[in-house]
Motif scaffolding. Structure first.
Motif, PDB file in Angstrom:
ATOM      1  N   PRO A  14      15.405  33.423  16.900  1.00 44.86           N
ATOM      2  CA  PRO A  14      15.374  34.788  16.380  1.00 44.86           C
ATOM      3  C   PRO A  14      16.158  35.703  17.315  1.00 44.86           C
ATOM      4  O   PRO A  14      16.061  35.564  18.530  1.00 44.86           O
ATOM      5  N   THR A  36      17.422  32.971   4.197  1.00 40.75           N
ATOM      6  CA  THR A  36      16.068  32.840   3.643  1.00 40.75           C
ATOM      7  C   THR A  36      15.213  34.048   4.038  1.00 40.75           C
ATOM      8  O   THR A  36      14.388  34.506   3.255  1.00 40.75           O
ATOM      9  N   GLY A  37      15.430  34.591   5.242  1.00 40.07           N
ATOM     10  CA  GLY A  37      14.695  35.786   5.673  1.00 40.07           C
ATOM     11  C   GLY A  37      14.952  36.949   4.721  1.00 40.07           C
ATOM     12  O   GLY A  37      14.034  37.634   4.269  1.00 40.07           O
ATOM     13  N   LEU A  40      13.443  36.300   1.265  1.00 40.04           N
ATOM     14  CA  LEU A  40      11.996  36.523   1.287  1.00 40.04           C
ATOM     15  C   LEU A  40      11.675  38.010   1.344  1.00 40.04           C
ATOM     16  O   LEU A  40      10.763  38.488   0.658  1.00 40.04           O
ATOM     17  N   ARG A  41      12.430  38.766   2.144  1.00 39.82           N
ATOM     18  CA  ARG A  41      12.167  40.210   2.227  1.00 39.82           C
ATOM     19  C   ARG A  41      12.436  40.899   0.891  1.00 39.82           C
ATOM     20  O   ARG A  41      11.764  41.857   0.535  1.00 39.82           O
ATOM     21  N   ILE A  58       4.770  35.964   7.189  1.00 39.14           N
ATOM     22  CA  ILE A  58       5.899  36.526   7.934  1.00 39.14           C
ATOM     23  C   ILE A  58       5.410  37.576   8.928  1.00 39.14           C
ATOM     24  O   ILE A  58       5.822  37.581  10.089  1.00 39.14           O
ATOM     25  N   ASN A  62       4.561  33.580  11.384  1.00 40.75           N
ATOM     26  CA  ASN A  62       4.506  32.164  10.986  1.00 40.75           C
ATOM     27  C   ASN A  62       5.575  31.863   9.943  1.00 40.75           C
ATOM     28  O   ASN A  62       6.169  32.772   9.368  1.00 40.75           O
ATOM     29  N   VAL A  64       6.857  30.403   6.249  1.00 46.26           N
ATOM     30  CA  VAL A  64       6.337  30.208   4.899  1.00 46.26           C
ATOM     31  C   VAL A  64       6.468  28.708   4.576  1.00 46.26           C
ATOM     32  O   VAL A  64       7.212  27.995   5.238  1.00 46.26           O
ATOM     33  N   GLY A  90      19.007  30.762   8.666  1.00 44.51           N
ATOM     34  CA  GLY A  90      17.542  30.715   8.687  1.00 44.51           C
ATOM     35  C   GLY A  90      16.979  29.553   7.893  1.00 44.51           C
ATOM     36  O   GLY A  90      15.768  29.464   7.677  1.00 44.51           O
ATOM     37  N   ARG A  93      14.622  25.353   8.843  1.00 45.20           N
ATOM     38  CA  ARG A  93      13.888  25.812  10.016  1.00 45.20           C
ATOM     39  C   ARG A  93      12.866  24.779  10.477  1.00 45.20           C
ATOM     40  O   ARG A  93      12.164  24.999  11.455  1.00 45.20           O
ATOM     41  N   GLN A  97      12.541  20.548   6.172  1.00 45.47           N
ATOM     42  CA  GLN A  97      13.538  21.308   5.399  1.00 45.47           C
ATOM     43  C   GLN A  97      14.926  20.700   5.550  1.00 45.47           C
ATOM     44  O   GLN A  97      15.712  20.674   4.593  1.00 45.47           O
ATOM     45  N   ARG A 132      16.369  45.830  17.823  1.00 50.25           N
ATOM     46  CA  ARG A 132      16.458  45.806  16.361  1.00 50.25           C
ATOM     47  C   ARG A 132      15.254  46.522  15.721  1.00 50.25           C
ATOM     48  O   ARG A 132      15.401  47.163  14.680  1.00 50.25           O
ATOM     49  N   ARG A 138      11.615  46.365  10.766  1.00 44.53           N
ATOM     50  CA  ARG A 138      10.935  45.182  10.242  1.00 44.53           C
ATOM     51  C   ARG A 138       9.571  45.025  10.891  1.00 44.53           C
ATOM     52  O   ARG A 138       9.452  45.055  12.110  1.00 44.53           O
ATOM     53  N   ARG A 150       6.787  34.151  16.979  1.00 49.72           N
ATOM     54  CA  ARG A 150       8.003  33.635  16.335  1.00 49.72           C
ATOM     55  C   ARG A 150       8.809  32.786  17.300  1.00 49.72           C
ATOM     56  O   ARG A 150       9.390  31.773  16.913  1.00 49.72           O
TER      57      ARG A 150
HETATM   58  P1  ADP Z   1      15.068  36.078  12.423  1.00 45.42           P
HETATM   59  O1  ADP Z   1      16.493  36.401  12.150  1.00 45.42           O
HETATM   60  O2  ADP Z   1      14.441  37.030  13.371  1.00 45.42           O
HETATM   61  O3  ADP Z   1      14.856  34.650  12.815  1.00 45.42           O
HETATM   62  P2  ADP Z   1      14.587  35.870   9.570  1.00 45.42           P
HETATM   63  O4  ADP Z   1      14.992  37.112   8.880  1.00 45.42           O
HETATM   64  O5  ADP Z   1      15.520  34.706   9.508  1.00 45.42           O
HETATM   65  O6  ADP Z   1      14.253  36.273  11.085  1.00 45.42           O
HETATM   66  O7  ADP Z   1      13.170  35.361   9.014  1.00 45.42           O
HETATM   67  C1  ADP Z   1      12.029  36.194   9.025  1.00 45.42           C
HETATM   68  C2  ADP Z   1      10.777  35.387   8.677  1.00 45.42           C
HETATM   69  O8  ADP Z   1      10.902  34.794   7.366  1.00 45.42           O
HETATM   70  C3  ADP Z   1      10.488  34.190   9.595  1.00 45.42           C
HETATM   71  O9  ADP Z   1       9.812  34.567  10.782  1.00 45.42           O
HETATM   72  C4  ADP Z   1       9.640  33.314   8.666  1.00 45.42           C
HETATM   73  O10 ADP Z   1       8.313  33.776   8.582  1.00 45.42           O
HETATM   74  C5  ADP Z   1      10.279  33.508   7.302  1.00 45.42           C
HETATM   75  N1  ADP Z   1      11.309  32.466   7.052  1.00 45.42           N
HETATM   76  C6  ADP Z   1      12.653  32.661   7.007  1.00 45.42           C
HETATM   77  N2  ADP Z   1      13.296  31.507   6.790  1.00 45.42           N
HETATM   78  C7  ADP Z   1      12.331  30.540   6.694  1.00 45.42           C
HETATM   79  C8  ADP Z   1      12.344  29.128   6.490  1.00 45.42           C
HETATM   80  N3  ADP Z   1      13.498  28.452   6.339  1.00 45.42           N
HETATM   81  N4  ADP Z   1      11.162  28.467   6.457  1.00 45.42           N
HETATM   82  C9  ADP Z   1      10.011  29.107   6.596  1.00 45.42           C
HETATM   83  N5  ADP Z   1       9.919  30.438   6.815  1.00 45.42           N
HETATM   84  C10 ADP Z   1      11.055  31.154   6.854  1.00 45.42           C
END
Ligand code: ADP
Length: 194
Positions: A14, A36-37, A40-41, A58, A62, A64, A90, A93, A97, A132, A138, A150
């Motif tokens: 991260p 993926t982040g 998900l957001r 998140i 943790n 997902v 992302g 992870r 996966q 950030r 966030r 994280r």
């Molecule tokens: P960062 O850039 O700080 O690593 P991300 O934006 O990539 O954060 O991801 C934010 C959150 O979304 C992660 O902490 C996790 O909870 C969830 N997440 C993102 N990608 C995955 C993934 N491939 N598998 C499981 N959870 C994920």
């Protein structure tokens, strides 16, 4: 493996600068950026059932469940047209996966092109995420104990992917310390090979 498309895994802890660098990589190599982040957001922002379930995980720092992100990625692979490849940010992870990604691609005789890994020390992770937090707002950046979790999750679940891609001969590590321009040039000099 006879790839019609390039599949790059953008890897790093991260705060390593993946999101920052992704834009210029996508532009130079005509890729679709799949974060993926971010996906998900946007589910959270749209208030979907998936978003509701993901939010609690998140916000605690943790991951997902694997199946959730695997499903999102596979449907984007199917629906995206007109690009030369994908920049996976992302994802993967976890080892599970990474194996799921390999089997998704193997169905069409394809495979991961390269894992481009941005490396920074843990101390810098804290510094960049704290910075950030003041800009992007966030929830998962705001509390030090969540950031700590994280980083712990990264070391426990995600770092093993380095050995996974190294074994496959696909691991390319880039020093993520330095100016945005300097890091970008290092990335391009690796990706220009493919
Ligand atoms: P960062 O850039 O700080 O690593 P991300 O934006 O990539 O954060 O991801 C934010 C959150 O979304 C992660 O902490 C996790 O909870 C969830 N997440 C993102 N990608 C995955 C993934 N491939 N598998 C499981 N959870 C994920």
């Amino acid at each position: 493996m006879t790839n019609h498309m390039k599949y790059y895994v953008l890897f790093g802890p991260p705060g390593a600068g993946k999101g920052t660098q992704a834009g210029s990589m996508v532009e130079r190599y005509h890729l679709c950026h799949l974060s993926t982040g971010e996906l998900l957001r946007s589910e959270i922002a749209a208030g979907t059932e998936l978003g509701k379930q993901a939010k609690a995980l998140i916000d605690a720092g943790n991951l997902v469940p694997d199946e959730v992100v695997e499903g999102m990625i596979e449907s984007k692979f199917r629906s995206t047209k007109g690009v030369d490849g994908f920049l996976l940010d992302g994802f993967p992870r976890t080892i599970a996966q990474a194996e799921a990604l390999d089997s998704m691609l193997a169905k069409s005789g394809e495979g991961v092109t390269a894992c481009v890994s941005l490396m920074i020390p843990d101390a810098l992770i804290h510094e960049r995420i704290a910075h950030r937090a003041t800009i992007e707002g966030r929830a998962d950046d705001a509390r030090p104990e969540i950031v700590e979790n994280r980083i712990k999750t990264y070391h426990a679940k995600t770092e093993p992917l380095i050995a996974y891609y190294r074994k496959a001969g696909k691991y390319h590590e880039i020093d993520g310390v330095g100016s945005i321009d300097a890091v970008r040039e290092r990335i391009f000099s690796v990706m220009d090979q493919f």
